[in-house]
Design a protein around this motif. Structure first.
Motif, short mmCIF file in Angstrom:
data_model
loop_
_atom_site.label_atom_id
_atom_site.label_comp_id
_atom_site.label_asym_id
_atom_site.label_seq_id
_atom_site.Cartn_x
_atom_site.Cartn_y
_atom_site.Cartn_z
N TRP A 168 0.83 -1.21 0.00
CA TRP A 168 0.00 0.00 0.00
C TRP A 168 0.87 1.26 0.00
CZ3 TRP A 168 -0.70 4.29 3.04
CH2 TRP A 168 -1.86 5.03 2.82
N LEU A 169 1.90 1.28 0.83
CA LEU A 169 2.77 2.46 0.92
C LEU A 169 3.48 2.72 -0.40
CD1 LEU A 169 4.23 1.89 4.49
CD2 LEU A 169 2.96 3.93 3.76
N LEU A 170 4.00 1.67 -1.03
CA LEU A 170 4.71 1.86 -2.30
C LEU A 170 3.78 2.40 -3.38
CD1 LEU A 170 6.96 -1.34 -2.34
CD2 LEU A 170 7.74 1.03 -2.19
N GLY A 171 2.50 2.07 -3.28
CA GLY A 171 1.55 2.52 -4.28
C GLY A 171 0.98 3.90 -4.00
N HIS A 172 1.12 4.39 -2.76
CA HIS A 172 0.47 5.66 -2.40
C HIS A 172 1.42 6.76 -1.92
CE1 HIS A 172 -2.95 2.86 -2.24
NE2 HIS A 172 -3.73 3.91 -2.35
N ILE A 173 2.53 6.38 -1.31
CA ILE A 173 3.38 7.38 -0.66
C ILE A 173 4.80 7.30 -1.22
CG2 ILE A 173 4.25 8.26 1.53
CD1 ILE A 173 1.20 8.36 1.25
N PRO A 174 5.25 8.28 -1.98
CA PRO A 174 6.63 8.27 -2.47
C PRO A 174 7.62 8.51 -1.33
CG PRO A 174 5.57 10.36 -3.00
CD PRO A 174 4.50 9.47 -2.43
N TRP A 175 8.74 7.82 -1.39
CA TRP A 175 9.77 8.01 -0.37
C TRP A 175 11.02 8.58 -1.03
CZ3 TRP A 175 14.28 5.16 -0.99
CH2 TRP A 175 14.21 4.06 -1.87
N THR A 176 11.82 9.30 -0.26
CA THR A 176 13.01 9.94 -0.81
C THR A 176 14.30 9.40 -0.22
OG1 THR A 176 12.83 11.71 0.85
CG2 THR A 176 11.78 12.09 -1.29
N GLN A 177 14.22 8.70 0.91
CA GLN A 177 15.42 8.18 1.56
C GLN A 177 15.05 6.92 2.34
OE1 GLN A 177 17.12 10.88 4.41
NE2 GLN A 177 18.89 9.57 4.86
N ALA A 178 15.95 5.95 2.36
CA ALA A 178 15.72 4.72 3.10
C ALA A 178 17.01 4.25 3.75
CB ALA A 178 15.15 3.63 2.20
N ARG A 179 16.86 3.58 4.87
CA ARG A 179 18.03 3.01 5.57
C ARG A 179 17.71 1.57 5.93
NH1 ARG A 179 19.36 2.67 11.21
NH2 ARG A 179 21.62 2.56 11.57
N HIS A 180 18.57 0.64 5.47
CA HIS A 180 18.45 -0.78 5.78
C HIS A 180 19.47 -1.16 6.85
CE1 HIS A 180 15.90 -1.88 2.37
NE2 HIS A 180 16.73 -1.29 1.54
N VAL A 181 19.08 -1.99 7.78
CA VAL A 181 20.01 -2.68 8.66
C VAL A 181 19.67 -4.17 8.55
CG1 VAL A 181 20.89 -3.01 11.00
CG2 VAL A 181 20.18 -0.73 10.25
N ILE A 182 20.65 -4.98 8.16
CA ILE A 182 20.41 -6.39 7.88
C ILE A 182 21.26 -7.23 8.82
CG2 ILE A 182 20.52 -8.18 6.09
CD1 ILE A 182 20.55 -5.70 4.09
N ARG A 183 20.62 -8.21 9.46
CA ARG A 183 21.32 -9.05 10.43
C ARG A 183 20.88 -10.50 10.28
NH1 ARG A 183 18.63 -5.19 13.50
NH2 ARG A 183 19.89 -3.46 14.33
N ALA A 184 21.78 -11.41 10.65
CA ALA A 184 21.40 -12.81 10.84
C ALA A 184 21.04 -12.97 12.32
CB ALA A 184 22.55 -13.74 10.47
N VAL A 185 19.85 -13.48 12.61
CA VAL A 185 19.38 -13.58 13.99
C VAL A 185 18.74 -14.94 14.24
CG1 VAL A 185 18.95 -11.09 14.14
CG2 VAL A 185 17.10 -12.64 13.47
N THR A 186 18.64 -15.29 15.49
CA THR A 186 17.90 -16.47 15.90
C THR A 186 16.51 -16.02 16.34
OG1 THR A 186 19.92 -17.57 16.65
CG2 THR A 186 17.83 -18.44 17.48
N PRO A 187 15.45 -16.60 15.83
CA PRO A 187 14.11 -16.14 16.17
C PRO A 187 13.72 -16.49 17.60
CG PRO A 187 13.97 -18.17 14.90
CD PRO A 187 15.43 -17.77 14.92
N THR A 188 12.79 -15.73 18.15
CA THR A 188 12.19 -16.13 19.42
C THR A 188 11.31 -17.35 19.18
OG1 THR A 188 10.21 -14.77 19.11
CG2 THR A 188 12.14 -13.70 20.12
N ARG A 189 10.88 -17.97 20.25
CA ARG A 189 10.03 -19.15 20.10
C ARG A 189 8.74 -18.80 19.35
NH1 ARG A 189 10.32 -23.95 22.43
NH2 ARG A 189 11.94 -23.19 23.84
N LYS A 190 8.16 -17.62 19.68
CA LYS A 190 6.95 -17.20 19.00
C LYS A 190 7.20 -16.96 17.52
CE LYS A 190 3.45 -13.53 18.89
NZ LYS A 190 2.99 -12.26 19.50
N GLU A 191 8.31 -16.29 17.20
CA GLU A 191 8.64 -16.01 15.80
C GLU A 191 8.90 -17.30 15.03
OE1 GLU A 191 10.75 -11.63 16.47
OE2 GLU A 191 11.94 -13.45 16.50
N ALA A 192 9.60 -18.24 15.66
CA ALA A 192 9.86 -19.53 15.00
C ALA A 192 8.55 -20.24 14.69
CB ALA A 192 10.74 -20.39 15.89
N GLY A 193 7.59 -20.17 15.62
CA GLY A 193 6.30 -20.79 15.39
C GLY A 193 5.57 -20.15 14.22
#
Length: 226
Positions: free
Chosen positions: A155-180
């Motif tokens: 929805w955002l990509l179709g309605h709201i133009p953005w001018t700047q973005a910042r990515h932070v990318i990590r390898a992580v171990t999920p919580t039990r809830k996230e793994a589920g």
């Protein structure tokens, strides 16, 4: 051509032609041994080579399945997961878990925000979980959007133009809830993408997406400088 290679090539052909789709169960070693009138060791060798090439996934006590091909995304882009998944020939679906407006304070989105949680599905299986904040002072129309039918990122990509973005990318171990939610073991390595986007210096949205590590690649292509 030896028999193991023939079995490997015929299964690979069925997968690449689309006859066997991602997530389809491959016949058992015993079934294939009967079909090809050979020893199970021959079949096992063929399936092992297919697994090593990424075409099938062998699950202990569950069997062998056509693998879901990794989705590739450019590191410098803000991707639409629905488009990326559809481009791989898989059915995409967004499942909204919660959506609530609240006062967030200053970070990561200042002022009043819409907090959204949900799951991105690919081929009927969990692909990524998402927790997102949208700055309602900057994007007030998001408060009226129906995010049960469309993922907020789409929805955002179709309605709201953005001018700047910042990515932070990590390898992580999920919580039990996230793994589920992702359908993986709690010890499985996952890829976390933490992104903030701005429009003319004002925060539009902050999102944390957690991907199954075997389903998503971030790719950068660039030329050498002068």
């Amino acid at each position: 051509m030896n028999l193991a290679r023939r079995i490997r090539d015929e299964i690979a052909g069925a997968i690449r032609s689309g006859e066997w789709r991602p997530g389809d169960r491959v016949p058992t070693e015993q079934e294939l041994a009967v079909r090809y009138a050979c020893a199970r060791a021959t079949v096992s060798k063929a399936l092992g080579e297919l697994a090593a090439s990424g075409l099938v996934e062998r699950r202990r006590k569950a069997g062998t399945f056509v693998a879901h091909p990794p989705v590739h995304s450019a590191v410098m882009a803000v991707p639409d997961l629905a488009e990326l998944i559809a481009a791989r020939g898989e059915a995409y679906r967004w499942i909204l878990s919660s959506s609530e407006a609240e006062d967030a304070g200053e970070a990561p989105c200042p002022g009043r925000v819409l907090r959204i949680e949900g799951v991105h599905m690919a081929g009927g299986e969990p692909f990524a979980i998402e927790g997102r904040s949208i700055a309602l002072d900057e994007v007030p129309e998001a408060g009226e959007a129906d995010f049960t039918k469309e993922a907020p990122g789409t929805w955002l990509l179709g309605h709201i133009p953005w001018t700047q973005a910042r990515h932070v990318i990590r390898a992580v171990t999920p919580t039990r809830k996230e793994a589920g939610l992702l359908g993986v073991n709690a010890s499985t390595a996952c890829l976390e993408l933490d992104r903030t986007t701005w429009r003319a210096g004002r925060v539009v949205t902050h999102v944390r997406q957690l991907f199954r590590g075997d389903r998503f690649d971030l790719v950068a292509e660039f030329d050498a400088g002068p």
